[in-house]
Design a protein around this motif. Sequence first.
Motif, PDB file in Angstrom:
ATOM      1  N   LEU A 191       0.854  -1.085   0.031  1.00 23.49           N
ATOM      2  CA  LEU A 191      -0.175   0.065   0.016  1.00 23.49           C
ATOM      3  C   LEU A 191       0.918   1.336   0.028  1.00 23.49           C
ATOM      4  CD1 LEU A 191      -2.836   0.968   0.277  1.00 23.49           C
ATOM      5  CD2 LEU A 191      -2.819   1.064   2.619  1.00 23.49           C
ATOM      6  N   ALA A 192       1.962   1.288   0.642  1.00 23.21           N
ATOM      7  CA  ALA A 192       2.901   2.500   0.724  1.00 23.21           C
ATOM      8  C   ALA A 192       3.505   2.792  -0.446  1.00 23.21           C
ATOM      9  CB  ALA A 192       3.632   2.242   1.980  1.00 23.21           C
ATOM     10  N   ARG A 193       3.730   1.740  -1.471  1.00 24.64           N
ATOM     11  CA  ARG A 193       4.285   1.992  -2.612  1.00 24.64           C
ATOM     12  C   ARG A 193       3.448   3.159  -3.540  1.00 24.64           C
ATOM     13  NH1 ARG A 193       5.204  -3.824  -2.513  1.00 24.64           N
ATOM     14  NH2 ARG A 193       7.215  -4.224  -1.319  1.00 24.64           N
ATOM     15  N   PHE A 194       2.189   2.936  -3.343  1.00 21.89           N
ATOM     16  CA  PHE A 194       1.292   3.782  -4.040  1.00 21.89           C
ATOM     17  C   PHE A 194       1.172   5.032  -3.462  1.00 21.89           C
ATOM     18  CE2 PHE A 194       0.800  -0.444  -5.295  1.00 21.89           C
ATOM     19  CZ  PHE A 194       0.858  -0.504  -6.805  1.00 21.89           C
ATOM     20  N   PHE A 195       1.516   5.370  -2.493  1.00 25.29           N
ATOM     21  CA  PHE A 195       1.542   6.764  -1.593  1.00 25.29           C
ATOM     22  C   PHE A 195       2.199   7.887  -1.948  1.00 25.29           C
ATOM     23  CE2 PHE A 195      -0.595   6.022   2.858  1.00 25.29           C
ATOM     24  CZ  PHE A 195      -1.538   5.071   2.125  1.00 25.29           C
ATOM     25  N   GLY A 196       1.415   8.949  -2.296  1.00 23.68           N
ATOM     26  CA  GLY A 196       1.958  10.133  -2.482  1.00 23.68           C
ATOM     27  C   GLY A 196       2.143  11.000  -1.426  1.00 23.68           C
ATOM     28  N   ALA A 197       2.511  12.223  -1.550  1.00 19.12           N
ATOM     29  CA  ALA A 197       2.695  13.296  -0.722  1.00 19.12           C
ATOM     30  C   ALA A 197       1.316  13.592  -0.082  1.00 19.12           C
ATOM     31  CB  ALA A 197       3.360  14.635  -0.851  1.00 19.12           C
ATOM     32  N   ASP A 198       0.247  13.817  -0.979  1.00 20.09           N
ATOM     33  CA  ASP A 198      -1.119  14.043  -0.125  1.00 20.09           C
ATOM     34  C   ASP A 198      -1.478  12.709   0.854  1.00 20.09           C
ATOM     35  OD1 ASP A 198      -0.987  16.260  -1.483  1.00 20.09           O
ATOM     36  OD2 ASP A 198      -2.193  15.535  -3.113  1.00 20.09           O
ATOM     37  N   ASP A 199      -1.115  11.581   0.377  1.00 20.09           N
ATOM     38  CA  ASP A 199      -1.495  10.529   1.259  1.00 20.09           C
ATOM     39  C   ASP A 199      -0.852  10.372   2.576  1.00 20.09           C
ATOM     40  OD1 ASP A 199      -3.187   9.648  -0.941  1.00 20.09           O
ATOM     41  OD2 ASP A 199      -1.168   8.677  -1.908  1.00 20.09           O
ATOM     42  N   TRP A 200       0.382  10.693   2.607  1.00 23.82           N
ATOM     43  CA  TRP A 200       1.090  10.686   4.000  1.00 23.82           C
ATOM     44  C   TRP A 200       0.598  11.949   4.718  1.00 23.82           C
ATOM     45  CZ3 TRP A 200       3.031   6.425   4.796  1.00 23.82           C
ATOM     46  CH2 TRP A 200       3.651   5.600   3.724  1.00 23.82           C
ATOM     47  N   ILE A 201       0.400  13.077   4.006  1.00 24.28           N
ATOM     48  CA  ILE A 201      -0.338  14.006   4.947  1.00 24.28           C
ATOM     49  C   ILE A 201      -1.623  13.809   5.580  1.00 24.28           C
ATOM     50  CG2 ILE A 201      -1.335  16.504   4.720  1.00 24.28           C
ATOM     51  CD1 ILE A 201       0.941  17.116   2.711  1.00 24.28           C
ATOM     52  N   ALA A 202      -2.660  13.013   4.726  1.00 24.29           N
ATOM     53  CA  ALA A 202      -3.771  12.580   5.207  1.00 24.29           C
ATOM     54  C   ALA A 202      -3.496  11.484   6.508  1.00 24.29           C
ATOM     55  CB  ALA A 202      -4.552  11.833   4.258  1.00 24.29           C
ATOM     56  N   CYS A 203      -2.523  10.528   6.264  1.00 24.67           N
ATOM     57  CA  CYS A 203      -2.137   9.918   7.393  1.00 24.67           C
ATOM     58  C   CYS A 203      -1.693  10.599   8.765  1.00 24.67           C
ATOM     59  CB  CYS A 203      -1.032   8.943   7.299  1.00 24.67           C
ATOM     60  SG  CYS A 203      -1.369   7.496   6.039  1.00 24.67           S
TER      61      CYS A 203
ATOM     62  N   VAL B  53       8.419   6.606   2.371  1.00 26.87           N
ATOM     63  CA  VAL B  53       9.388   6.810   1.198  1.00 26.87           C
ATOM     64  C   VAL B  53       8.894   7.468  -0.003  1.00 26.87           C
ATOM     65  CG1 VAL B  53      10.963   4.960   2.332  1.00 26.87           C
ATOM     66  CG2 VAL B  53       9.221   4.479   0.695  1.00 26.87           C
ATOM     67  N   ALA B  54       9.810   7.868  -0.756  1.00 29.96           N
ATOM     68  CA  ALA B  54       9.158   8.331  -1.850  1.00 29.96           C
ATOM     69  C   ALA B  54       8.793   7.333  -2.975  1.00 29.96           C
ATOM     70  CB  ALA B  54      10.289   9.424  -2.596  1.00 29.96           C
ATOM     71  N   PRO B  55       7.958   7.595  -3.953  1.00 28.05           N
ATOM     72  CA  PRO B  55       7.363   6.615  -4.841  1.00 28.05           C
ATOM     73  C   PRO B  55       8.444   6.239  -5.863  1.00 28.05           C
ATOM     74  CG  PRO B  55       6.431   8.668  -5.221  1.00 28.05           C
ATOM     75  CD  PRO B  55       7.106   8.810  -4.013  1.00 28.05           C
ATOM     76  N   MET B  56       8.353   4.963  -6.326  1.00 27.21           N
ATOM     77  CA  MET B  56       9.362   4.555  -7.561  1.00 27.21           C
ATOM     78  C   MET B  56       8.707   5.219  -8.656  1.00 27.21           C
ATOM     79  SD  MET B  56      11.541   3.081  -5.705  1.00 27.21           S
ATOM     80  CE  MET B  56      11.765   2.145  -3.949  1.00 27.21           C
ATOM     81  N   ILE B  57       9.769   5.397  -9.598  1.00 25.60           N
ATOM     82  CA  ILE B  57       9.285   5.677 -10.997  1.00 25.60           C
ATOM     83  C   ILE B  57       9.941   4.579 -12.015  1.00 25.60           C
ATOM     84  CG2 ILE B  57       9.977   7.276 -12.900  1.00 25.60           C
ATOM     85  CD1 ILE B  57      10.834   9.338 -10.796  1.00 25.60           C
ATOM     86  N   PRO B  58       8.676   3.577 -12.435  1.00 23.73           N
ATOM     87  CA  PRO B  58       9.045   2.435 -13.143  1.00 23.73           C
ATOM     88  C   PRO B  58      10.146   2.658 -14.364  1.00 23.73           C
ATOM     89  CG  PRO B  58       6.777   2.396 -12.240  1.00 23.73           C
ATOM     90  CD  PRO B  58       7.622   3.524 -11.997  1.00 23.73           C
ATOM     91  N   ALA B  59       9.625   3.865 -15.090  1.00 23.41           N
ATOM     92  CA  ALA B  59      10.537   4.044 -16.232  1.00 23.41           C
ATOM     93  C   ALA B  59      11.857   4.380 -16.061  1.00 23.41           C
ATOM     94  CB  ALA B  59       9.748   5.466 -17.129  1.00 23.41           C
ATOM     95  N   LEU B  60      12.256   5.208 -14.983  1.00 24.53           N
ATOM     96  CA  LEU B  60      13.604   5.495 -14.699  1.00 24.53           C
ATOM     97  C   LEU B  60      14.310   4.270 -14.450  1.00 24.53           C
ATOM     98  CD1 LEU B  60      15.676   7.494 -14.130  1.00 24.53           C
ATOM     99  CD2 LEU B  60      15.045   7.591 -11.778  1.00 24.53           C
ATOM    100  N   TRP B  61      13.642   3.295 -13.667  1.00 28.54           N
ATOM    101  CA  TRP B  61      14.658   1.993 -13.419  1.00 28.54           C
ATOM    102  C   TRP B  61      14.747   1.062 -14.456  1.00 28.54           C
ATOM    103  CZ3 TRP B  61      17.225   1.224  -9.116  1.00 28.54           C
ATOM    104  CH2 TRP B  61      17.064   1.990  -8.084  1.00 28.54           C
ATOM    105  N   THR B  62      13.725   1.079 -15.365  1.00 31.36           N
ATOM    106  CA  THR B  62      13.792   0.534 -16.815  1.00 31.36           C
ATOM    107  C   THR B  62      14.929   0.913 -17.571  1.00 31.36           C
ATOM    108  OG1 THR B  62      11.483   0.043 -16.778  1.00 31.36           O
ATOM    109  CG2 THR B  62      12.427  -0.280 -18.805  1.00 31.36           C
ATOM    110  N   TRP B  63      15.164   2.294 -17.741  1.00 35.13           N
ATOM    111  CA  TRP B  63      16.217   2.926 -18.377  1.00 35.13           C
ATOM    112  C   TRP B  63      17.518   2.420 -17.763  1.00 35.13           C
ATOM    113  CZ3 TRP B  63      19.688   6.307 -16.235  1.00 35.13           C
ATOM    114  CH2 TRP B  63      20.407   6.862 -17.260  1.00 35.13           C
ATOM    115  N   PHE B  64      17.448   2.461 -16.560  1.00 40.10           N
ATOM    116  CA  PHE B  64      18.668   2.200 -15.913  1.00 40.10           C
ATOM    117  C   PHE B  64      18.988   0.825 -16.030  1.00 40.10           C
ATOM    118  CE2 PHE B  64      21.192   0.966 -12.043  1.00 40.10           C
ATOM    119  CZ  PHE B  64      22.104   1.741 -11.869  1.00 40.10           C
ATOM    120  N   GLY B  65      18.156  -0.239 -16.015  1.00 42.44           N
ATOM    121  CA  GLY B  65      18.493  -1.587 -16.466  1.00 42.44           C
ATOM    122  C   GLY B  65      19.036  -1.884 -17.798  1.00 42.44           C
ATOM    123  N   TRP B  66      18.580  -1.275 -18.564  1.00 39.59           N
ATOM    124  CA  TRP B  66      18.980  -1.383 -19.981  1.00 39.59           C
ATOM    125  C   TRP B  66      20.416  -0.609 -20.176  1.00 39.59           C
ATOM    126  CZ3 TRP B  66      17.707  -4.866 -23.054  1.00 39.59           C
ATOM    127  CH2 TRP B  66      16.305  -5.364 -22.996  1.00 39.59           C
TER     128      TRP B  66
END
Length: 613
Positions: free
Chosen positions: A323-335, A366-379
């Motif tokens: 659940l935390a992986r999909f949290f943004g700044a607004d979600d943590w403020i709501a918590c 923690v800050a959310p992951m960016i899948p596109a960035l990690w895909t580029w880093f893997g290639w």
Amino acid sequence: MSSMNPWTLLGLDDDADERAIKRQYAKLLKITRPDDDPEGFQRLREAYERALSWARNRADDEDDFSTPTTTVERLSDAFAGAAPVAKQPIPGDTFIIDRAAPDRIAESIVHQTARELLEQTTAQNLQQQHQNAVTQNCDLLFQQCLLERCLEGDPSDLDLLTVAVIHLRWLTPWQSMRISADHEVQLTHMLLENESARLEQMLADDQEPAFLAALEQLAQRPWLAALERRDQFQRWAMFFLHNHKGWTAALFDRVCTLFGWDDGKGVFPEPEFIWRHLIERCEKYAYIEHLQKLINNANTDNAEGKAARMVLNPGRKVERLRLARFFGADDWIACERLCSTLKNRYPDVVAEFPNADLESWRSLQVAPMIPALWTWFGWLLFSLFFMVPDAIMSGKKLDGIGATFILLIFPLTAAVVCRLLAGIWAHVVKVLQTTDEWLSDRLLPEWLHWPASQALLLRHGTPLILVGATVSLQGPAALLCYTLLMLAWIFLSPYRHPQIYAPAREAIKTFLHFNQGKILLSVAVIAASIILVSIYPPQRHDLRIPNAGQTASAASTLDCSSDQAMELMDKECKNSLMPERCAKNTREQKISQCWRIRARLQGSLDGQHATHP
């Protein structure tokens, strides 16, 4: 309460006036709070009302004693004091005749008849017994004795009181016997308390519509038609809600509508602080219902709903990680806002959610992951570990254009293509999501499958296999490199260990934030330089060294095992960067070094001959 003297409870004399009663009530109210002792406060309030009623009606009661409609209670006392005895004659005295004696004897007989009728009266035969009392001219005495019996507070006589109120029309303008204001208050309270058990059971059984219907029927009873008794009924209803739990905010709103209560307009029963307690409890119940709806609705994507599930119903740690992986700044403020509200405003609400945890969610922030960035880093890693070494080992000329393609264009293009295909595949496999989760739960290990690391067999495994099959067309080495990178991603992925990578990610984020312009400018300059060098390669200048060919030729024919070669290696060692290290070389190491120099000079000499024949 009916058998308790209000003057004793208030600590006053029975001749106290209204002002003294109000002062004493205000003093006792400070030590008898409804939160600490609701029953004691209710007894105090009833004693206060009864004392006020007695004080206000004291003069009326004294006047009523001399009227034809005098209360039978005092009339009974008068009857009891009468003695139907005639004075015996004494010789020489004048006869004294008590002319009231026959009337008193008749009244005593009527009183005794009323008593006998009452002893045989039950809730079932009250109507017939009352008719007998009317026939025998003891109606008022019968009703007075019946009233005394009901006021004694025996639980077995509550049904008798209910029937008497209906049949004799007590507490209505049509009653044939005058009842004092104090007794009216007591009777009304007893009748309401008789309904209390039934209403309480409805709340316990969660039958709010039936409870409201019963309350509406009770409000329509004839004995509650008078204004003062309707006020008493509303105060009783307010105390009932205050002393019992199990009702909801929606029920309280409907009760307010029934009685016309409106906090905004200031229309509510007294005392006000009891009303304030009800308003606060109603707000708390409404807040609990709201939170329960948010938790039960798993499809809620707003920040408040996700915060409620994270804080109040987190489940296992793997579920919180997911659940935390999909949290943004607004979600943590709501918590944070939810925890602050529960701690400061509604501390008792936490007990309604046994799985609530107000602190552990902070470690997942923690800050959310960016899948596109990690895909580029893997290639990019694939290009560095496979494509560059493969180009060098195959003898291909790796100039600026080739390096730009391998390290810049290829990773970026591969990342874009993979993300597009992954998005299309996600929509296709969404139809099989339930089956996919079922298979993943049974075929993948617990630390890897959904929801621990979000790994799904069909959604994620199928693209990885297809990409691996495509990479294998480049040979076993490419497949091996791809497999090792995928294993490293599975075991070391930031998706599985977000807290470990959080400090490094924050440091990189801070560095990029403050040096974003410099980094972009540096990348632009390097890219432009590579492109220019690729388009316009530098021209080689033929720098001829006199006798260079002869020196290289002589060195190429040098005998590396001779003493002359050893002397040359010693001189070369003195001119090197680390003379101390090479001074310890053995003769065999010096001979090997000599052969390397000969080979290098021979290659340089061959190149010069080929360029300048």
